[in-house]
Motif scaffolding. Structure first.
Motif, PDB file in Angstrom:
ATOM      1  N   LEU A   1       7.922 -16.664  18.857  1.00  9.95           N
ATOM      2  CA  LEU A   1       7.197 -15.328  18.227  1.00  9.95           C
ATOM      3  C   LEU A   1       7.221 -15.618  16.637  1.00  9.95           C
ATOM      4  O   LEU A   1       6.308 -15.406  16.056  1.00  9.95           O
ATOM      5  CB  LEU A   1       7.932 -14.047  18.753  1.00  9.95           C
TER       6      LEU A   1
ATOM      7  N   THR B   1       4.878 -18.421  15.331  1.00  8.12           N
ATOM      8  CA  THR B   1       3.500 -18.200  15.600  1.00  8.12           C
ATOM      9  C   THR B   1       3.221 -17.093  14.757  1.00  8.12           C
ATOM     10  O   THR B   1       2.042 -17.116  14.235  1.00  8.12           O
ATOM     11  CB  THR B   1       3.078 -17.950  17.226  1.00  8.12           C
ATOM     12  N   MET B   2       3.865 -16.008  14.852  1.00  4.35           N
ATOM     13  CA  MET B   2       3.619 -14.764  13.753  1.00  4.35           C
ATOM     14  C   MET B   2       3.317 -15.457  12.319  1.00  4.35           C
ATOM     15  O   MET B   2       2.600 -14.567  11.865  1.00  4.35           O
ATOM     16  CB  MET B   2       4.764 -13.859  13.934  1.00  4.35           C
ATOM     17  N   THR B   3       4.036 -16.227  11.963  1.00  4.92           N
ATOM     18  CA  THR B   3       3.864 -16.692  10.652  1.00  4.92           C
ATOM     19  C   THR B   3       2.958 -17.877  10.355  1.00  4.92           C
ATOM     20  O   THR B   3       3.113 -18.528   9.395  1.00  4.92           O
ATOM     21  CB  THR B   3       5.135 -17.034   9.780  1.00  4.92           C
TER      22      THR B   3
END
Length: 150
Positions: free
Chosen positions: A30, A33-35
């Protein structure tokens, strides 16, 4: 309130933070992928297996963020005006999925604020340590903290 005010700290104060955290595959996936970090070492099992690490390497910015997060409750929760900066960030050992982390903090500098008489600057040395007692992350954090009101 768990955090301390500027005038409650002394140079040399040291905290072994009680909260520990085991890093999960979901944490790494997470955060990575979030960054928008496309690094195969964090996302691609086959690429990671072929690397010198032989397995998925946990995203270093997650490692840094976890270290700071584990420290907040005992240091600056409710007393923080602003984090002023992070310095001398190092990651001497890798972090892998399943590693259990704990953090320590030590006050290394105290400075009165020149522009805010109701606040002061505390510099903490934070360390993140794995279950093998290896330091995996270290930095200095300068935080502007409120003074206790008289």
């Amino acid at each position: 309130m768990a955090g301390k005010f500027f005038d409650e700290w002394q140079i040399g104060d040291r905290i072994e933070h009680e909260i520990r955290r085991t890093v999960t595959e979901t944490d790494n996936l997470l955060f990575t992928t979030m960054t928008h970090n496309p690094q195969p070492l964090h996302l691609d099992v086959e690429a990671a297996k072929a690397s010198e690490f032989g397995q998925i390497l946990v995203n270093g910015t997650f490692t840094f963020s976890l270290m700071i997060g584990l420290s907040v409750g005992d240091t600056t929760l409710g007393t923080l005006v602003a984090n002023l900066g992070y310095d001398k960030l190092v990651m001497p050992k890798p972090v892998f999925i399943g590693d259990t982390m704990r953090a320590t903090s030590e006050v290394t500098e105290l400075k009165e604020s020149k522009s805010r008489p109701n606040a002061g600057i505390v510099t903490f040395t934070h360390e993140l340590i794995n279950q093998r007692n290896e330091v995996v992350c270290r930095c200095l954090r300068s935080a502007l903290l409120k003074k206790r009101e008289a």
